[in-house]
Design an enzyme around this catalytic site. Structure first.
Site, mmCIF file in Angstrom:
data_model
loop_
_atom_site.group_PDB
_atom_site.id
_atom_site.type_symbol
_atom_site.label_atom_id
_atom_site.label_comp_id
_atom_site.label_asym_id
_atom_site.label_seq_id
_atom_site.Cartn_x
_atom_site.Cartn_y
_atom_site.Cartn_z
ATOM 1 N N HIS A 1 10.232 6.947 8.372
ATOM 2 C CA HIS A 1 10.770 7.107 7.025
ATOM 3 C C HIS A 1 12.283 7.310 7.130
ATOM 4 C CE1 HIS A 1 6.915 8.206 4.597
ATOM 5 N NE2 HIS A 1 6.697 7.248 5.472
ATOM 6 N N HIS B 1 6.276 4.102 12.948
ATOM 7 C CA HIS B 1 6.385 4.147 11.486
ATOM 8 C C HIS B 1 7.405 5.224 11.121
ATOM 9 C CE1 HIS B 1 4.248 3.945 7.379
ATOM 10 N NE2 HIS B 1 5.187 4.884 7.243
ATOM 11 N N ARG C 1 0.836 -1.207 0.000
ATOM 12 C CA ARG C 1 0.000 0.000 0.000
ATOM 13 C C ARG C 1 0.871 1.259 0.000
ATOM 14 N NH1 ARG C 1 -0.797 4.762 2.545
ATOM 15 N NH2 ARG C 1 -0.376 3.760 4.557
ATOM 16 N N ASP C 2 1.491 1.558 1.100
ATOM 17 C CA ASP C 2 2.299 2.773 1.232
ATOM 18 C C ASP C 2 3.503 2.742 0.303
ATOM 19 O OD1 ASP C 2 3.128 5.195 2.199
ATOM 20 O OD2 ASP C 2 3.872 4.446 4.103
ATOM 21 N N CYS D 1 5.134 9.295 1.131
ATOM 22 C CA CYS D 1 3.831 9.952 1.051
ATOM 23 C C CYS D 1 3.825 10.949 -0.102
ATOM 24 C CB CYS D 1 3.517 10.675 2.359
ATOM 25 S SG CYS D 1 1.934 11.550 2.313
ATOM 26 N N ASN E 1 10.045 4.671 2.962
ATOM 27 C CA ASN E 1 9.898 4.001 4.244
ATOM 28 C C ASN E 1 11.182 3.241 4.583
ATOM 29 O OD1 ASN E 1 6.913 4.398 4.796
ATOM 30 N ND2 ASN E 1 6.832 3.450 2.776
#
Length: 301
Positions: free
Chosen positions: A207, A205, A15-16, A238, A247
């Protein structure tokens, strides 16, 4: 030094990781990517999002991805609003993620709503979903820094997390959206969250924009966090956060934990196989240390 015996990795690559790709990656490749990640031992995964194809065209095949997800994983679909929820309700998926930015500016750039307006919409939706037996994950963006507003106060992030907890979410995913946090800031925020919300399931989470993700994960670990969002190959970021280049790579995080004697349940060789599925379709090369070294070693054999 007090360390947990094991940690949980929540894979966000499908997804991300893929949402930023300019070229549409075919649905069958995505399905194979998800399946090979499961074979590597990943049991929790963000697999797609029900967002407008106009804004995130990569996710236009969300229904197909959800309907073919492996039964052995917690496959989570991200939804931005009630319209996205209505789409999820057309499937048998019972695991969803909602998201909101602590920063008003980021939230408006992301979904054209203030943080407060987003919360007023989301909180009753979450209550409805919990009544229907859904697992609900709340993703907290710009928990440390915002690309438009700068430093975000710990107090504001904790306040937002407390609101989600009060309405019954199952998990908070707290994000360093643009990769500016330091290990000290990571330790302070996650220590405060653990103190304020001791029974809440919390994931970190990070990055890796400034190559600080692994140190921030270690600091969060010291603060008592044992759940971490990662992306195979370090792909993604993002699209609405300038500077959020990627990420942290799942394979690098798993390697670090395993070397520290912390169990992840993930097979690194099989994880590399999963990355190999999607790597040829990406717009940039995989740059994670473990992946590059694994390929060099194979070439030397």
């Amino acid at each position: 030094m007090v360390l947990p015996e094991k940690v949980t990795i929540i894979e966000v690559g499908p997804r991300d990781g893929l949402q930023n790709e300019d070229n549409f990656i075919d649905t069958e490749t995505k399905k194979e990517f998800i399946k090979t990640l499961e074979l590597a031992g990943i049991l929790e995964m963000e697999i797609t999002s029900f967002v407008s194809p106009k804004w995130v065209p990569q996710m236009k095949d969300a229904f197909s991805i959800v309907n073919s997800r492996p039964t052995g994983i917690r496959g989570i679909a991200l939804v931005p609003n009630r319209k996205g929820i209505e789409k999820v309700l057309e499937t048998d998926c019972k695991n969803i993620a909602v998201f909101v930015g602590v920063s008003d500016s980021f939230n408006k750039k992301n979904i054209n709503k203030s943080t407060r307006d987003s919360m007023e919409e989301l909180l009753p939706i979450i209550a409805e979903l919990k009544a229907k037996g859904f697992f609900v994950r709340a993703c907290i963006s710009t928990a440390f820094y915002c690309p438009y507003e700068g430093k975000i106060s710990t107090k504001e992030t904790v306040k937002l997390c407390r609101e989600f907890t009060a309405v019954g979410v199952d998990e908070l995913s707290v994000a360093d959206t643009i990769g500016m946090a330091t290990p000290v800031e990571s330790f302070i925020l996650f220590s405060e969250l653990k103190k304020e919300l001791p029974s809440m399931m919390i994931a970190a989470h990070f990055h890796d924009t400034r190559k600080m993700a692994l140190t921030n994960i270690y600091a969060a670990l010291q603060a008592g966090i044992d759940r971490f969002d990662t992306s195979a190959g370090g792909i993604g970021g993002c699209p609405f956060a300038p500077g959020a280049s990627g990420n942290v790579a799942t394979e690098d995080v798993v390697y670090m934990f395993e070397r520290m004697g912390i169990e992840t349940g993930i097979d690194l060789d099989k994880l590399v196989n999963a990355i190999d599925v999607v790597a040829p379709h990406l717009s940039r090369e995989i740059e994670s240390g473990y992946y590059r070294l694994s390929k060099k070693d194979m070439g030397d054999m």
